[in-house]
Design a protein around this motif. Structure first.
Motif, PDB file in Angstrom:
ATOM      1  N   LEU A 194      30.386  40.374  37.428  1.00  0.00           N
ATOM      2  CA  LEU A 194      30.358  41.898  37.102  1.00  0.00           C
ATOM      3  C   LEU A 194      30.318  42.465  38.422  1.00  0.00           C
ATOM      4  N   LEU A 195      31.093  43.770  38.503  1.00  0.00           N
ATOM      5  CA  LEU A 195      31.089  44.348  39.786  1.00  0.00           C
ATOM      6  C   LEU A 195      29.499  45.169  39.962  1.00  0.00           C
ATOM      7  N   PRO A 196      28.936  44.868  41.129  1.00  0.00           N
ATOM      8  CA  PRO A 196      27.575  45.501  41.484  1.00  0.00           C
ATOM      9  C   PRO A 196      27.729  46.928  41.394  1.00  0.00           C
ATOM     10  N   GLU A 197      26.823  47.722  41.189  1.00  0.00           N
ATOM     11  CA  GLU A 197      26.730  49.261  41.511  1.00  0.00           C
ATOM     12  C   GLU A 197      26.898  49.384  42.695  1.00  0.00           C
ATOM     13  N   ASP A 198      26.230  48.662  43.807  1.00  0.00           N
ATOM     14  CA  ASP A 198      26.295  48.861  45.160  1.00  0.00           C
ATOM     15  C   ASP A 198      27.533  47.814  45.660  1.00  0.00           C
ATOM     16  N   LEU A 199      28.539  48.345  46.037  1.00  0.00           N
ATOM     17  CA  LEU A 199      29.642  47.370  46.375  1.00  0.00           C
ATOM     18  C   LEU A 199      29.544  46.658  47.607  1.00  0.00           C
ATOM     19  N   GLN A 200      28.493  47.095  48.452  1.00  0.00           N
ATOM     20  CA  GLN A 200      28.252  46.522  49.835  1.00  0.00           C
ATOM     21  C   GLN A 200      27.744  45.114  49.233  1.00  0.00           C
ATOM     22  N   GLN A 201      27.320  44.890  48.180  1.00  0.00           N
ATOM     23  CA  GLN A 201      26.559  43.586  47.887  1.00  0.00           C
ATOM     24  C   GLN A 201      27.696  42.305  47.736  1.00  0.00           C
ATOM     25  N   LEU A 202      29.068  43.143  47.635  1.00  0.00           N
ATOM     26  CA  LEU A 202      29.875  41.909  47.419  1.00  0.00           C
ATOM     27  C   LEU A 202      30.297  41.520  48.937  1.00  0.00           C
TER      28      LEU A 202
ATOM     29  N   LYS B 130      37.494  36.922  43.260  1.00  0.00           N
ATOM     30  CA  LYS B 130      38.732  37.178  42.570  1.00  0.00           C
ATOM     31  C   LYS B 130      38.608  38.367  41.526  1.00  0.00           C
ATOM     32  N   LEU B 131      37.575  38.853  41.073  1.00  0.00           N
ATOM     33  CA  LEU B 131      37.573  40.082  40.401  1.00  0.00           C
ATOM     34  C   LEU B 131      37.833  41.145  41.367  1.00  0.00           C
ATOM     35  N   ALA B 132      37.237  41.308  42.460  1.00  0.00           N
ATOM     36  CA  ALA B 132      37.728  42.426  43.453  1.00  0.00           C
ATOM     37  C   ALA B 132      38.959  42.439  43.663  1.00  0.00           C
ATOM     38  N   ILE B 133      39.841  41.433  43.991  1.00  0.00           N
ATOM     39  CA  ILE B 133      41.206  41.390  44.293  1.00  0.00           C
ATOM     40  C   ILE B 133      41.946  42.114  43.132  1.00  0.00           C
ATOM     41  N   VAL B 134      41.638  41.555  41.782  1.00  0.00           N
ATOM     42  CA  VAL B 134      42.371  42.217  40.503  1.00  0.00           C
ATOM     43  C   VAL B 134      42.293  43.580  40.270  1.00  0.00           C
ATOM     44  N   THR B 135      40.917  43.864  40.604  1.00  0.00           N
ATOM     45  CA  THR B 135      40.410  45.359  40.557  1.00  0.00           C
ATOM     46  C   THR B 135      41.314  46.270  41.526  1.00  0.00           C
ATOM     47  N   TRP B 136      41.446  45.756  42.742  1.00  0.00           N
ATOM     48  CA  TRP B 136      42.121  46.237  43.925  1.00  0.00           C
ATOM     49  C   TRP B 136      43.710  46.435  43.462  1.00  0.00           C
ATOM     50  N   MET B 137      44.093  45.288  42.825  1.00  0.00           N
ATOM     51  CA  MET B 137      45.604  45.413  42.377  1.00  0.00           C
ATOM     52  C   MET B 137      45.864  46.673  41.534  1.00  0.00           C
ATOM     53  N   TYR B 138      44.941  46.795  40.602  1.00  0.00           N
ATOM     54  CA  TYR B 138      45.261  48.087  40.046  1.00  0.00           C
ATOM     55  C   TYR B 138      45.211  49.370  40.493  1.00  0.00           C
ATOM     56  N   ALA B 139      44.254  49.402  41.380  1.00  0.00           N
ATOM     57  CA  ALA B 139      44.185  50.557  42.314  1.00  0.00           C
ATOM     58  C   ALA B 139      45.513  50.712  43.285  1.00  0.00           C
ATOM     59  N   LEU B 140      45.850  49.585  44.070  1.00  0.00           N
ATOM     60  CA  LEU B 140      46.835  49.512  44.731  1.00  0.00           C
ATOM     61  C   LEU B 140      48.307  50.025  44.006  1.00  0.00           C
ATOM     62  N   ASN B 141      48.450  49.596  42.747  1.00  0.00           N
ATOM     63  CA  ASN B 141      49.631  50.049  41.855  1.00  0.00           C
ATOM     64  C   ASN B 141      49.635  51.553  41.949  1.00  0.00           C
ATOM     65  N   ASP B 142      48.302  52.078  41.569  1.00  0.00           N
ATOM     66  CA  ASP B 142      48.168  53.499  41.598  1.00  0.00           C
ATOM     67  C   ASP B 142      48.306  54.242  42.835  1.00  0.00           C
ATOM     68  N   HIS B 143      48.048  53.589  43.853  1.00  0.00           N
ATOM     69  CA  HIS B 143      48.274  54.204  45.086  1.00  0.00           C
ATOM     70  C   HIS B 143      49.890  54.486  45.450  1.00  0.00           C
ATOM     71  N   LEU B 144      50.430  53.374  45.235  1.00  0.00           N
ATOM     72  CA  LEU B 144      51.908  53.182  45.623  1.00  0.00           C
ATOM     73  C   LEU B 144      52.613  54.372  44.697  1.00  0.00           C
ATOM     74  N   GLN B 145      52.037  54.727  43.629  1.00  0.00           N
ATOM     75  CA  GLN B 145      52.685  55.912  42.875  1.00  0.00           C
ATOM     76  C   GLN B 145      52.470  57.281  43.366  1.00  0.00           C
ATOM     77  N   LYS B 146      51.533  57.299  44.083  1.00  0.00           N
ATOM     78  CA  LYS B 146      51.223  58.909  44.452  1.00  0.00           C
ATOM     79  C   LYS B 146      52.242  59.426  45.181  1.00  0.00           C
TER      80      LYS B 146
ATOM     81  N   ALA C 114      36.379  53.374  43.559  1.00  0.00           N
ATOM     82  CA  ALA C 114      35.358  53.084  44.206  1.00  0.00           C
ATOM     83  C   ALA C 114      35.807  51.867  45.291  1.00  0.00           C
ATOM     84  N   LEU C 115      36.250  51.028  44.571  1.00  0.00           N
ATOM     85  CA  LEU C 115      36.710  49.480  45.435  1.00  0.00           C
ATOM     86  C   LEU C 115      37.566  49.727  46.388  1.00  0.00           C
ATOM     87  N   TRP C 116      38.679  50.580  45.968  1.00  0.00           N
ATOM     88  CA  TRP C 116      39.761  51.112  47.049  1.00  0.00           C
ATOM     89  C   TRP C 116      39.133  51.567  48.062  1.00  0.00           C
ATOM     90  N   LYS C 117      38.272  52.514  47.950  1.00  0.00           N
ATOM     91  CA  LYS C 117      37.697  53.446  48.823  1.00  0.00           C
ATOM     92  C   LYS C 117      36.856  52.534  50.056  1.00  0.00           C
TER      93      LYS C 117
END
Length: 331
Positions: free
Chosen positions: A172-180, A203-219, A320-323
């Motif tokens: 589960l992604l931690p509230e404080d992402l710095q813990q990753l 692996k969860l981080a890269i999958v979450t980032w994948m969704y964010a990347l797809n959104d980023h590419l559509q801006k 949050a993970l994207w940033k």
């Protein structure tokens, strides 16, 4: 000149070697850049890769990319960008982010960059690789001002809480992402449990980032990148993967050697994700390059469209993970 270039990280792995053979045999109009940590270090796996690519020397090169050292990643992306601009290398068609790392035998390790090694190799280094090469993709045939291509990241069933028998602590992604990136040191000596969680979280981080990347590419400000799409694939549980023999406890190595491997045909009848690395490698290349997957994005289990776990679908966590990844990438 080739139709395009494909990059494959971790190219001497169990999945990658048959994938590279499938690619070179079935996509003769493409060039391949295959990255491994250190091409000059003697390795039977690198020797096997060299034997596979020997008949295709005019369409392939092996490059060094140590994902535990971000300077090495940036050096690779700078070289590829320069070669594509100079016309000595065809524009990119796909990036396959296959390289991985885990260690279930020791406490968390820090890289020379100061990040937890499993997280850096599986997530951060690949994120930097992808971001720095977005504008090295080829142009769309119907719009010369727009880049197009497909990025393939790697998920795993371990990112779904309760799905793996090796799980002791839920992914589960931690509230404080710095813990990753810089986790609190373990105090209980449970290297296997915490090491497996670190792998699952990366692996969860890269999958979450994948969704964010797809959104980023559509801006709107990235309209020239809107035809580049990103997918994450769970390639299955590879019963012949060297991962089960590398940096793992004695029990896992023995289970792999004497139970999982020999009984794979039986296991696969109950669970089709239990399969060989060669089968997975073919699917990965197909997802990266086959025309029937043109424009697809999101999460896949094998070649079937699927959904990531709830954490990865949470827009707030994606943002949050994207940033945070941008912040880590700039250090």
């Amino acid at each position: 000149m080739s139709a395009g270039t494909i990059i494959f990280t971790g190219a001497n792995s169990s999945l990658a070697i048959p994938a590279v053979k499938h690619f070179l045999t079935n996509y003769p109009d493409h060039y391949a850049i295959l990255t491994i940590r250190d091409p000059d270090t003697p390795s039977p796996h690198t020797d096997k890769l060299r034997a596979v690519i020997a008949p295709f020397q005019d369409r392939v090169s092996i490059r060094a990319a140590d994902l535990s050292n971000l300077a090495s990643v940036r050096s690779l992306t700078s070289a590829i960008t320069a070669e594509i601009k100079a016309g000595s290398l065809p524009p990119l068609t796909s990036i396959i982010c296959n390289a991985y790392y885990w260690n279930l035998n020791v406490a968390a390790e820090l890289t020379v960059d100061g990040f937890e090694k499993t997280f850096q190799v599986n997530h951060l280094a690949h994120a930097i690789l992808v971001q720095q090469l977005l504008e090295s993709f080829g142009r769309a045939q119907d719009d010369s001002h727009t880049y197009c291509g497909r990025i393939v990241l790697f998920g795993s069933d371990t990112i779904f809480p309760g799905q793996s028998p090796l799980e002791k602590y839920p992914p589960l992604l931690p509230e404080d992402l710095q813990q990753l990136a810089k986790p609190t040191p373990e105090t209980d000596g449970d290297h296997a449990g915490h090491g497996f969680q670190r792998y699952s979280l990366a692996k969860l981080a890269i999958v979450t980032w994948m969704y964010a990347l797809n959104d980023h590419l559509q801006k709107p400000e990235n309209s020239h990148l809107r035809k580049i799409t990103t997918v994450a694939i769970n390639p299955g549980n590879l019963t012949d993967s060297r991962a089960l023999q590398t940096n793992t406890p004695f029990m896992i190595r023995n289970m792999s050697r004497f139970l999982i491997g020999p009984l794979r045909p039986l296991f696969s009848l109950m669970d089709p994700t239990m399969r060989t690395a060669a089968s997975a490698g073919t699917d990965v290349v197909t997802l990266a390059l086959d025309q029937r997957f043109e424009g697809v994005k999101g999460y896949f289990t094998l070649l079937k469209e699927d959904m990531g776990p709830p954490d990865s679908l949470d827009k707030t966590k994606q943002d949050a993970l994207w940033k945070k990844t941008v912040e880590w990438s700039s250090t």
